[in-house]
Design a protein around this motif. Sequence first.
Motif, PDB file in Angstrom:
ATOM      1  N   UNK A  78       7.378   8.477  -1.434  1.00  0.00           N
ATOM      2  CA  UNK A  78       6.504   7.301  -1.478  1.00  0.00           C
ATOM      3  C   UNK A  78       6.729   6.489  -0.214  1.00  0.00           C
ATOM      4  N   UNK A  79       5.665   6.229   0.539  1.00  0.00           N
ATOM      5  CA  UNK A  79       5.711   5.404   1.740  1.00  0.00           C
ATOM      6  C   UNK A  79       4.989   4.097   1.448  1.00  0.00           C
ATOM      7  N   UNK A  80       5.624   2.976   1.714  1.00  0.00           N
ATOM      8  CA  UNK A  80       4.964   1.675   1.593  1.00  0.00           C
ATOM      9  C   UNK A  80       4.528   1.257   2.986  1.00  0.00           C
ATOM     10  N   UNK A 123       0.871  -1.177   0.000  1.00  0.00           N
ATOM     11  CA  UNK A 123       0.000   0.000   0.000  1.00  0.00           C
ATOM     12  C   UNK A 123       0.903   1.219   0.000  1.00  0.00           C
ATOM     13  N   UNK A 124       0.878   1.981  -1.082  1.00  0.00           N
ATOM     14  CA  UNK A 124       1.745   3.144  -1.220  1.00  0.00           C
ATOM     15  C   UNK A 124       0.991   4.433  -0.957  1.00  0.00           C
ATOM     16  N   UNK A 125       1.659   5.342  -0.259  1.00  0.00           N
ATOM     17  CA  UNK A 125       1.154   6.694  -0.040  1.00  0.00           C
ATOM     18  C   UNK A 125       2.152   7.641  -0.693  1.00  0.00           C
ATOM     19  N   UNK A 126       1.654   8.553  -1.507  1.00  0.00           N
ATOM     20  CA  UNK A 126       2.500   9.500  -2.222  1.00  0.00           C
ATOM     21  C   UNK A 126       2.242  10.905  -1.683  1.00  0.00           C
ATOM     22  N   UNK A 174      -1.670  -9.659  -9.088  1.00  0.00           N
ATOM     23  CA  UNK A 174      -2.784  -8.710  -8.954  1.00  0.00           C
ATOM     24  C   UNK A 174      -2.700  -7.655 -10.057  1.00  0.00           C
ATOM     25  N   UNK A 175      -3.783  -6.929 -10.228  1.00  0.00           N
ATOM     26  CA  UNK A 175      -3.841  -5.869 -11.230  1.00  0.00           C
ATOM     27  C   UNK A 175      -3.048  -4.656 -10.759  1.00  0.00           C
ATOM     28  N   UNK A 176      -2.821  -3.753 -11.677  1.00  0.00           N
ATOM     29  CA  UNK A 176      -2.116  -2.512 -11.353  1.00  0.00           C
ATOM     30  C   UNK A 176      -3.010  -1.630 -10.482  1.00  0.00           C
ATOM     31  N   UNK A 177      -2.402  -1.079  -9.436  1.00  0.00           N
ATOM     32  CA  UNK A 177      -3.106  -0.200  -8.514  1.00  0.00           C
ATOM     33  C   UNK A 177      -2.672   1.236  -8.806  1.00  0.00           C
ATOM     34  N   UNK A 178      -3.628   2.150  -8.794  1.00  0.00           N
ATOM     35  CA  UNK A 178      -3.354   3.559  -9.052  1.00  0.00           C
ATOM     36  C   UNK A 178      -3.576   4.364  -7.784  1.00  0.00           C
ATOM     37  N   UNK A 179      -2.784   5.388  -7.608  1.00  0.00           N
ATOM     38  CA  UNK A 179      -2.943   6.286  -6.471  1.00  0.00           C
ATOM     39  C   UNK A 179      -2.563   7.695  -6.874  1.00  0.00           C
ATOM     40  N   UNK A 180      -2.987   8.644  -6.071  1.00  0.00           N
ATOM     41  CA  UNK A 180      -2.689  10.053  -6.344  1.00  0.00           C
ATOM     42  C   UNK A 180      -2.070  10.680  -5.112  1.00  0.00           C
ATOM     43  N   UNK A 181      -1.268  11.707  -5.350  1.00  0.00           N
ATOM     44  CA  UNK A 181      -0.649  12.427  -4.240  1.00  0.00           C
ATOM     45  C   UNK A 181      -1.626  13.471  -3.706  1.00  0.00           C
ATOM     46  N   UNK A 182      -1.163  14.160  -2.677  1.00  0.00           N
ATOM     47  CA  UNK A 182      -1.934  15.294  -2.180  1.00  0.00           C
ATOM     48  C   UNK A 182      -1.938  16.404  -3.219  1.00  0.00           C
ATOM     49  N   UNK A 183      -2.947  17.241  -3.175  1.00  0.00           N
ATOM     50  CA  UNK A 183      -3.094  18.345  -4.120  1.00  0.00           C
ATOM     51  C   UNK A 183      -2.627  19.620  -3.418  1.00  0.00           C
TER      52      UNK A 183
END
Length: 185
Positions: free
Chosen positions: A49-51, A25-28, A121-130
């Motif tokens: 990026x934090x895992x 689980x990545x946090x950007x 697993x499928x590719x997971x998408x995430x977004x950073x803070x705005x």
Amino acid sequence: MSLKLITIFLIACAGLVHAEDGDAKLILIKNVLNSIITEGNDLMVQYTLYNIGDGAATDVNLADSSFHESDFELVSGMTSVKWERILAGTNVSHVVIVRPLKSGAFNFTSAVVQYVASEGSDTTFGMSNDLGELDILSLKEFKRIHASHLIEWGLFGVWCIPSIVLPYMLYYKSKSKYSLKAKKN
């Protein structure tokens, strides 16, 4: 700094509820390192990026499309980065240096990360803070606000000299005139 840590903690808690065991689980987090953004001067943007998951994230791609060639000149780094693997419980950082070509308000949008959370697993998408809309000062405005203003202070000093010297000369002339009369008597 504490707001950043609280945000990471809340996102981590939410991510742990939905993440399966062994998934990454990545946090950007996207952060502008400059306190003042000016036209023609370097702007440093850091991506971290934090895992926070239990597994390693593989085929990690980070992309940020908010720095258009018409508005920014790329000085150092890349706006699209790839990592083969980010282990669980670790973090990676990437810094991009760009130079704003125009002044005014600019909307810094989110960066996008895509990764494979676990094998098969499928590719997971995430977004950073705005970051939202930040002001880019023109070079003229920046110099007006932050210059030492030596010429202005020098002229101020020169203009103050007559208002100090003239009363002193009148006082000295008057004192000299009356002190001679007092000595004669």
